[in-house]
Design a protein around this motif. Structure first.
Motif, PDB file in Angstrom:
ATOM      1  N   GLN A 113     -12.910   6.234  -5.027  1.00 15.29           N
ATOM      2  CA  GLN A 113     -13.218   5.311  -3.937  1.00 15.29           C
ATOM      3  C   GLN A 113     -11.982   5.072  -3.068  1.00 15.29           C
ATOM      4  N   ILE A 114     -10.828   4.975  -3.690  1.00 15.48           N
ATOM      5  CA  ILE A 114      -9.585   4.786  -2.932  1.00 15.48           C
ATOM      6  C   ILE A 114      -9.314   6.012  -2.059  1.00 15.48           C
ATOM      7  N   ALA A 115      -9.540   7.199  -2.607  1.00 13.22           N
ATOM      8  CA  ALA A 115      -9.345   8.423  -1.833  1.00 13.22           C
ATOM      9  C   ALA A 115     -10.270   8.457  -0.625  1.00 13.22           C
ATOM     10  N   GLU A 116     -11.481   7.940  -0.813  1.00 15.04           N
ATOM     11  CA  GLU A 116     -12.436   7.871   0.304  1.00 15.04           C
ATOM     12  C   GLU A 116     -11.943   6.906   1.382  1.00 15.04           C
ATOM     13  N   ILE A 117     -11.435   5.755   0.973  1.00 13.56           N
ATOM     14  CA  ILE A 117     -10.912   4.774   1.925  1.00 13.56           C
ATOM     15  C   ILE A 117      -9.726   5.336   2.689  1.00 13.56           C
ATOM     16  N   ALA A 118      -8.925   6.186   2.017  1.00 13.22           N
ATOM     17  CA  ALA A 118      -7.735   6.768   2.642  1.00 13.22           C
ATOM     18  C   ALA A 118      -8.075   7.752   3.754  1.00 13.22           C
ATOM     19  N   ARG A 119      -9.340   8.072   3.922  1.00 10.18           N
ATOM     20  CA  ARG A 119      -9.733   8.886   5.073  1.00 10.18           C
ATOM     21  C   ARG A 119      -9.643   8.083   6.364  1.00 10.18           C
ATOM     22  N   ASP A 120      -9.641   6.764   6.224  1.00 11.13           N
ATOM     23  CA  ASP A 120      -9.642   5.890   7.400  1.00 11.13           C
ATOM     24  C   ASP A 120      -8.337   5.134   7.595  1.00 11.13           C
ATOM     25  N   ILE A 121      -7.585   4.896   6.529  1.00 10.18           N
ATOM     26  CA  ILE A 121      -6.299   4.215   6.642  1.00 10.18           C
ATOM     27  C   ILE A 121      -5.272   4.940   5.770  1.00 10.18           C
ATOM     28  N   ALA A 122      -4.003   4.715   6.053  1.00 11.19           N
ATOM     29  CA  ALA A 122      -2.940   5.332   5.256  1.00 11.19           C
ATOM     30  C   ALA A 122      -2.628   4.456   4.044  1.00 11.19           C
ATOM     31  N   ILE A 123      -2.542   5.079   2.871  1.00 12.21           N
ATOM     32  CA  ILE A 123      -2.302   4.366   1.613  1.00 12.21           C
ATOM     33  C   ILE A 123      -1.234   5.094   0.814  1.00 12.21           C
ATOM     34  N   VAL A 124      -0.274   4.346   0.300  1.00 19.08           N
ATOM     35  CA  VAL A 124       0.620   4.858  -0.744  1.00 19.08           C
ATOM     36  C   VAL A 124       0.173   4.208  -2.042  1.00 19.08           C
ATOM     37  N   MET A 125      -0.151   5.021  -3.035  1.00 18.20           N
ATOM     38  CA  MET A 125      -0.546   4.498  -4.343  1.00 18.20           C
ATOM     39  C   MET A 125       0.260   5.199  -5.416  1.00 18.20           C
ATOM     40  N   ALA A 126       0.869   4.428  -6.287  1.00 18.09           N
ATOM     41  CA  ALA A 126       1.654   4.999  -7.377  1.00 18.09           C
ATOM     42  C   ALA A 126       1.610   4.052  -8.563  1.00 18.09           C
ATOM     43  N   PRO A 127       1.583   4.588  -9.782  1.00 13.38           N
ATOM     44  CA  PRO A 127       1.588   3.722 -10.960  1.00 13.38           C
ATOM     45  C   PRO A 127       2.920   3.020 -11.157  1.00 13.38           C
ATOM     46  N   ASN A 128       3.959   3.507 -10.469  1.00 13.57           N
ATOM     47  CA  ASN A 128       5.254   2.858 -10.541  1.00 13.57           C
ATOM     48  C   ASN A 128       5.985   3.109  -9.224  1.00 13.57           C
ATOM     49  N   MET A 129       6.403   2.033  -8.564  1.00 14.18           N
ATOM     50  CA  MET A 129       7.065   2.134  -7.271  1.00 14.18           C
ATOM     51  C   MET A 129       8.576   2.309  -7.393  1.00 14.18           C
ATOM     52  N   SER A 130       9.100   2.294  -8.596  1.00 17.25           N
ATOM     53  CA  SER A 130      10.532   2.449  -8.803  1.00 17.25           C
ATOM     54  C   SER A 130      11.005   3.826  -8.355  1.00 17.25           C
ATOM     55  N   VAL A 131      12.082   3.862  -7.598  1.00 14.72           N
ATOM     56  CA  VAL A 131      12.656   5.139  -7.190  1.00 14.72           C
ATOM     57  C   VAL A 131      13.119   5.908  -8.428  1.00 14.72           C
ATOM     58  N   GLY A 132      13.742   5.208  -9.364  1.00 16.88           N
ATOM     59  CA  GLY A 132      14.235   5.853 -10.576  1.00 16.88           C
ATOM     60  C   GLY A 132      13.140   6.490 -11.395  1.00 16.88           C
TER      61      GLY A 132
END
Length: 267
Positions: A109-128
């Motif tokens: 469902q998130i992938a479908e929504i990303a057709r209309d808006i830009a999304i960054v999704m990650a299980p961890n946002m840490s650069v490290g």
């Protein structure tokens, strides 16, 4: 350029860390602070916990909160995040999602929504952590024979999903590097007489306790040696700073689903 950001879950531990990061960033402005309708923090200034006035009151009306926002950062629960994403799509608001525990159907469902808006999704946002994922890919390819792989993770007592999204992502990266499907080779618990270890499996061990922010170790155990690749978080600030990097990345995108590897130029 000033990035106008709404924060979901504003009175929670991660929400407060995100608010502090946004208020401290010269190129960001807090546009809205959102929380659940029954939150005792409703109506309070979002910066009150820092002893400073942000000029933004914590509210529960997502529709109104997104009116002035260009981006939403959300580290809440899967159901709430999906509802927020639908509101973002309706208003053209981009999103940074750090929520974990999504089902495969919810991810679709998130992938479908990303057709209309830009999304960054990650299980961890840490650069490290995202650098560690690259190291794991390299290690798994080199240690593809004669090494048993175990993933050990530890988090605070309040975390509701297990294994952590980061641990699962680590497992996915390792499995893919070995040409395996994590769904077929993961072992999530051992008890009793389990028999000899199947060398094709990837094991997971979960620890919950205290205020541990997040520790992850991937163990490659061979004959006569062990290789451990470990990441330890001592503060949620690293997740907040990674989220702001994701916001800046999205400034140049209108649609699409991206990961932190895209944000860091490691894709």
């Amino acid at each position: 350029m000033t990035h106008r950001i709404a924060i979901a879950g504003s009175s929670g531990r991660m929400g407060r860390t995100l608010i502090e990061a946004v208020l401290a960033a010269d190129d960001c402005r807090l546009a809205a602070a959102l929380d659940q309708p029954d939150s005792p923090a409703l109506g309070q200034d979002a910066g009150a916990f820092l002893g400073q006035a942000s000029g933004v009151a914590i509210g529960a009306d997502v529709e109104a909160g997104l009116t002035q926002a260009q981006y939403l950062i959300d580290f809440t629960r899967p159901e709430g995040t999906l509802a927020h994403l639908l509101a973002c799509r309706a208003r053209g608001v981009k999103a940074v999602i750090g929520t974990t525990g999504f089902s495969e159907a919810q991810k679709a469902q998130i992938a479908e929504i990303a057709r209309d808006i830009a999304i960054v999704m990650a299980p961890n946002m840490s650069v490290g952590v995202n650098v560690v994922l690259k190291l794991l890919d390299m290690a798994a390819r080199a240690l593809d024979q004669g090494y048993d792989i175990e993933i050990i993770e530890a988090h605070h007592r309040h975390k509701v999903d297990a294994p952590s999204g980061t641990a699962l992502k680590m497992g996915e990266v390792v499995a893919a590097a070995l040409g395996r499907d994590l769904k077929q080779c993961a072992v999530y618990g051992r008890e009793g007489v389990t028999g000899e270890r199947d060398p094709s499996t990837i094991g997971f061990a979960t620890v919950r306790g205290g205020d541990i922010v997040g520790d992850h170790t991937v163990l490659f155990a061979g004959t006569g040696e062990r290789i451990e690749i470990t990441h330890k978080s001592s503060s949620r600030a690293t997740y907040a700073q990674g989220s702001l990097r994701a916001v800046r990345f999205l400034a140049g995108r209108s649609t699409g689903l991206y990961g932190m590897d895209d944000v860091l130029g490691m894709a």
